[in-house]
Design a protein around this motif. Structure first.
Motif, PDB file in Angstrom:
ATOM      1  N   PRO A   9       0.981  -1.078   0.051  1.00  0.00           N
ATOM      2  CA  PRO A   9       0.123  -0.058  -0.101  1.00  0.00           C
ATOM      3  C   PRO A   9       0.769   1.271   0.122  1.00  0.00           C
ATOM      4  O   PRO A   9       1.937   1.477   0.532  1.00  0.00           O
ATOM      5  N   HIS A  10       0.195   2.381  -0.691  1.00  0.00           N
ATOM      6  CA  HIS A  10       1.004   3.449  -0.723  1.00  0.00           C
ATOM      7  C   HIS A  10       0.609   4.523   0.447  1.00  0.00           C
ATOM      8  O   HIS A  10      -0.654   4.522   0.877  1.00  0.00           O
ATOM      9  N   ILE A  11       1.488   5.003   1.344  1.00  0.00           N
ATOM     10  CA  ILE A  11       1.304   5.531   2.623  1.00  0.00           C
ATOM     11  C   ILE A  11       0.795   7.104   2.283  1.00  0.00           C
ATOM     12  O   ILE A  11       0.603   8.041   3.107  1.00  0.00           O
ATOM     13  N   LYS A  12       0.844   7.843   1.132  1.00  0.00           N
ATOM     14  CA  LYS A  12       0.798   9.093   0.832  1.00  0.00           C
ATOM     15  C   LYS A  12      -0.766   9.523   0.762  1.00  0.00           C
ATOM     16  O   LYS A  12      -0.926  10.745   0.841  1.00  0.00           O
ATOM     17  N   THR A  13      -1.616   8.365   1.132  1.00  0.00           N
ATOM     18  CA  THR A  13      -2.883   8.958   1.525  1.00  0.00           C
ATOM     19  C   THR A  13      -3.132   9.034   2.998  1.00  0.00           C
ATOM     20  O   THR A  13      -3.503   9.958   3.231  1.00  0.00           O
ATOM     21  N   HIS A  14      -2.824   8.301   3.905  1.00  0.00           N
ATOM     22  CA  HIS A  14      -3.116   8.567   5.104  1.00  0.00           C
ATOM     23  C   HIS A  14      -1.680   9.285   5.922  1.00  0.00           C
ATOM     24  O   HIS A  14      -1.954   9.940   6.715  1.00  0.00           O
ATOM     25  N   ARG A  15      -0.667   9.067   5.347  1.00  0.00           N
ATOM     26  CA  ARG A  15       0.657   9.573   5.716  1.00  0.00           C
ATOM     27  C   ARG A  15       0.928   9.485   7.194  1.00  0.00           C
ATOM     28  O   ARG A  15       1.697  10.360   7.704  1.00  0.00           O
ATOM     29  N   ALA A  16       0.599   8.413   7.741  1.00  0.00           N
ATOM     30  CA  ALA A  16       0.643   8.094   9.137  1.00  0.00           C
ATOM     31  C   ALA A  16       1.084   6.823   9.402  1.00  0.00           C
ATOM     32  O   ALA A  16       0.770   5.714   8.987  1.00  0.00           O
ATOM     33  N   SER A  17       2.030   6.697  10.119  1.00  0.00           N
ATOM     34  CA  SER A  17       2.858   5.244  10.471  1.00  0.00           C
ATOM     35  C   SER A  17       2.120   4.456  10.982  1.00  0.00           C
ATOM     36  O   SER A  17       2.292   3.243  11.153  1.00  0.00           O
ATOM     37  N   ALA A  18       1.144   5.039  11.877  1.00  0.00           N
ATOM     38  CA  ALA A  18       0.279   4.109  12.841  1.00  0.00           C
ATOM     39  C   ALA A  18      -0.502   3.349  11.591  1.00  0.00           C
ATOM     40  O   ALA A  18      -0.651   1.892  12.034  1.00  0.00           O
ATOM     41  N   TRP A  19      -1.317   3.875  10.644  1.00  0.00           N
ATOM     42  CA  TRP A  19      -1.951   3.169   9.656  1.00  0.00           C
ATOM     43  C   TRP A  19      -0.916   2.310   8.843  1.00  0.00           C
ATOM     44  O   TRP A  19      -1.357   1.186   8.496  1.00  0.00           O
ATOM     45  N   ALA A  20       0.330   2.555   8.679  1.00  0.00           N
ATOM     46  CA  ALA A  20       1.029   1.836   7.736  1.00  0.00           C
ATOM     47  C   ALA A  20       1.294   0.640   8.505  1.00  0.00           C
ATOM     48  O   ALA A  20       1.427  -0.522   7.917  1.00  0.00           O
ATOM     49  N   LEU A  21       1.518   0.668  10.088  1.00  0.00           N
ATOM     50  CA  LEU A  21       1.784  -0.539  10.807  1.00  0.00           C
ATOM     51  C   LEU A  21       0.644  -1.257  10.627  1.00  0.00           C
ATOM     52  O   LEU A  21       0.857  -2.728  10.726  1.00  0.00           O
ATOM     53  N   ARG A  22      -0.548  -0.720  10.772  1.00  0.00           N
ATOM     54  CA  ARG A  22      -1.689  -1.661  10.550  1.00  0.00           C
ATOM     55  C   ARG A  22      -1.659  -2.402   9.418  1.00  0.00           C
ATOM     56  O   ARG A  22      -2.331  -3.612   9.257  1.00  0.00           O
ATOM     57  N   GLN A  23      -1.353  -1.776   8.341  1.00  0.00           N
ATOM     58  CA  GLN A  23      -1.550  -2.550   7.081  1.00  0.00           C
ATOM     59  C   GLN A  23      -0.303  -3.704   6.733  1.00  0.00           C
ATOM     60  O   GLN A  23      -0.948  -4.681   6.534  1.00  0.00           O
ATOM     61  N   ILE A  24       0.667  -3.262   7.528  1.00  0.00           N
ATOM     62  CA  ILE A  24       1.697  -4.423   7.588  1.00  0.00           C
ATOM     63  C   ILE A  24       1.260  -5.477   8.663  1.00  0.00           C
ATOM     64  O   ILE A  24       1.229  -6.901   8.086  1.00  0.00           O
ATOM     65  N   GLU A  59      11.922   7.900   5.389  1.00  0.00           N
ATOM     66  CA  GLU A  59      12.502   8.057   6.809  1.00  0.00           C
ATOM     67  C   GLU A  59      11.553   7.949   7.754  1.00  0.00           C
ATOM     68  O   GLU A  59      11.626   7.270   9.132  1.00  0.00           O
ATOM     69  N   VAL A  60      10.536   8.703   7.806  1.00  0.00           N
ATOM     70  CA  VAL A  60       9.469   8.447   8.843  1.00  0.00           C
ATOM     71  C   VAL A  60       8.871   7.025   8.946  1.00  0.00           C
ATOM     72  O   VAL A  60       8.838   6.544   9.940  1.00  0.00           O
ATOM     73  N   MET A  61       8.712   6.241   7.836  1.00  0.00           N
ATOM     74  CA  MET A  61       8.232   4.918   7.912  1.00  0.00           C
ATOM     75  C   MET A  61       9.368   3.910   8.357  1.00  0.00           C
ATOM     76  O   MET A  61       9.302   3.086   9.136  1.00  0.00           O
ATOM     77  N   ALA A  62      10.554   4.046   8.173  1.00  0.00           N
ATOM     78  CA  ALA A  62      11.691   3.477   8.933  1.00  0.00           C
ATOM     79  C   ALA A  62      12.044   3.792  10.260  1.00  0.00           C
ATOM     80  O   ALA A  62      12.018   2.828  11.020  1.00  0.00           O
ATOM     81  N   ASP A  63      11.540   5.040  10.559  1.00  0.00           N
ATOM     82  CA  ASP A  63      11.655   5.281  11.938  1.00  0.00           C
ATOM     83  C   ASP A  63      10.620   4.558  12.713  1.00  0.00           C
ATOM     84  O   ASP A  63      10.946   4.259  14.045  1.00  0.00           O
ATOM     85  N   ALA A  64       9.580   4.217  12.344  1.00  0.00           N
ATOM     86  CA  ALA A  64       8.446   3.454  12.815  1.00  0.00           C
ATOM     87  C   ALA A  64       8.905   1.990  12.825  1.00  0.00           C
ATOM     88  O   ALA A  64       8.156   1.224  13.411  1.00  0.00           O
ATOM     89  N   GLY A  65       9.764   1.514  12.175  1.00  0.00           N
ATOM     90  CA  GLY A  65      10.216   0.012  12.329  1.00  0.00           C
ATOM     91  C   GLY A  65       9.810  -0.532  11.247  1.00  0.00           C
ATOM     92  O   GLY A  65       9.915  -1.750  10.946  1.00  0.00           O
ATOM     93  N   ILE A  66       9.364   0.005  10.042  1.00  0.00           N
ATOM     94  CA  ILE A  66       8.798  -0.662   8.716  1.00  0.00           C
ATOM     95  C   ILE A  66      10.141  -1.049   7.866  1.00  0.00           C
ATOM     96  O   ILE A  66      10.776   0.020   7.684  1.00  0.00           O
ATOM     97  N   THR A  67      10.396  -2.203   7.529  1.00  0.00           N
ATOM     98  CA  THR A  67      11.733  -2.522   7.000  1.00  0.00           C
ATOM     99  C   THR A  67      11.732  -3.056   5.437  1.00  0.00           C
ATOM    100  O   THR A  67      12.521  -3.355   4.671  1.00  0.00           O
TER     101      THR A  67
END
Length: 367
Positions: free
Chosen positions: A53-68, A84-92
């Protein structure tokens, strides 16, 4: 509904309610958003597609982590700042789908690639060389996908032989590895894209080059079955919230739209005109082929015909019961992705109650 753990842990508490929150405010119904995420992940699983998924819609690492958590392979980002923001959130597992150039930006790309699996796109030797240099300087390796123009007429190579030649160049360049092919098809042109991708794969195969992955995307056509033959992963973004444009295209229903902008009617200068406290800084000026700058859910007959920076001008002449000064209304925006980038936080609701404020931590990361 119990909020997903990644959302719950990121929420900032607020004391206001839906009745007292200041406007304009972005509301996100977590029940709807999470159902949208789960529905698409199930669809990808059924098709055997990797979901990126593309994070440019929600732009929130919390939602990205939920997608993972739901099963996404990784996420798509559009800028190094988002990476950088997504890597900071632990997405690899990150895929950056714009060409990266410039010494400072390339150095940052290399730094992200040291701590997360990083893939990028390229459509020229110049970009390949620049990314490879950044990877070598950082002591790491970056996967590079050849971007293919399959009818969208944006970035990318269209000639199959040129695609194969660039893939071969990537394969022999230190610091990078060939990740596969990437495209963003024009809306409604999935079959055209499939033919172009098959031709590119054939050219690579003839040159002795294995194509490890084929990445396509686009929310408007995401539910259509045709044209996915060579595709191994799919990038969609807007589906988490959906918006007026996707309802108009038949890609979502009104009930599947999770984001609205809460606004107040601040003026009724004439019987035919109302003024909202939401303008271009809250609703975006994107039309996307639609008439008006969003739809007022309480007054669908109204027409938001003009936006200034702080004001939305509304023709209410067709409303059976026009809104009054002080009324609060929910506006379904034309394009949610832009709205997310206009606010530092969105307010998460569940079952009609505000649960807290969610930081939009990748907001403004345009570099």
């Amino acid at each position: 509904m119990t909020l997903p753990k990644s959302i719950q842990s990121a929420l900032m508490p607020i004391e206001r309610t839906l009745e007292t929150i200041e406007t304009p405010a972005v509301l996100v119904d977590a029940d709807i958003a999470d159902a949208n995420l789960a529905r698409w992940q199930r669809h990808c699983d059924e098709l055997g597609l990797a979901n990126r998924p593309h994070i440019k819609t929600h732009r929130a690492s919390a939602w990205a982590l939920r997608q993972i958590e739901l099963g996404a392979r990784g996420v798509t980002v559009q800028t190094v700042g988002e990476a950088e923001v997504m890597a900071d959130a632990g997405i690899t597992d990150l895929f950056l789908t714009t060409n990266v150039l410039g010494p400072a930006k390339l150095a940052r790309l290399g730094a992200v690639a040291r701590r997360a699996g990083m893939a990028v796109v390229a459509d020229s030797s110049d970009v390949v060389s620049a990314v490879a240099g950044a990877a070598r300087d950082a002591g790491t390796t970056i996967r590079v996908f050849v971007e293919c123009d399959t009818g969208g007429a944006r970035c990318g190579l269209a000639d199959p032989q040129a695609i194969a030649a660039l893939a071969a160049e990537i394969g022999r360049t230190a610091g990078v590895t060939f990740g596969g092919l990437m495209t963003y098809p024009a809306a409604g042109k999935r079959l055209q894209s499939e033919a172009a991708l098959n031709a590119a794969i054939a050219a690579c195969t003839a040159a002795g080059i294995d194509v490890p992955a084929v990445s396509s995307g686009g929310t408007p056509d995401m539910w259509k079955p045709e044209g996915l033959g060579p595709v191994t992963e799919y990038r969609a973004g807007t589906y988490i919230y959906n918006d007026r444009s996707l309802v108009a295209r038949g890609a979502a229903t009104l009930e599947q739209c999770a984001m609205t902008v809460l606004a107040t009617v601040v003026s009724r200068p004439t019987p035919e005109r109302a003024i909202l406290d939401a303008g271009t800084k809250a609703l975006t000026s994107d039309l996307l082929g639609l008439e008006g700058f969003g739809v007022i859910l309480e007054h669908p007959e109204a027409h938001i015909y003009q936006l200034n920076e702080e004001h939305g001008l509304v023709d209410v002449s067709r409303c059976p019961v026009p809104p009054k000064v002080g009324d609060r209304v929910h506006v379904l925006p034309n394009h949610t992705c832009v709205v997310s980038n206009l606010f530092d936080r969105v307010f998460i609701t569940s079952a009609g109650t505000i649960m807290g404020a969610l930081p939009v931590d990748a907001r403004g990361k345009s570099l």
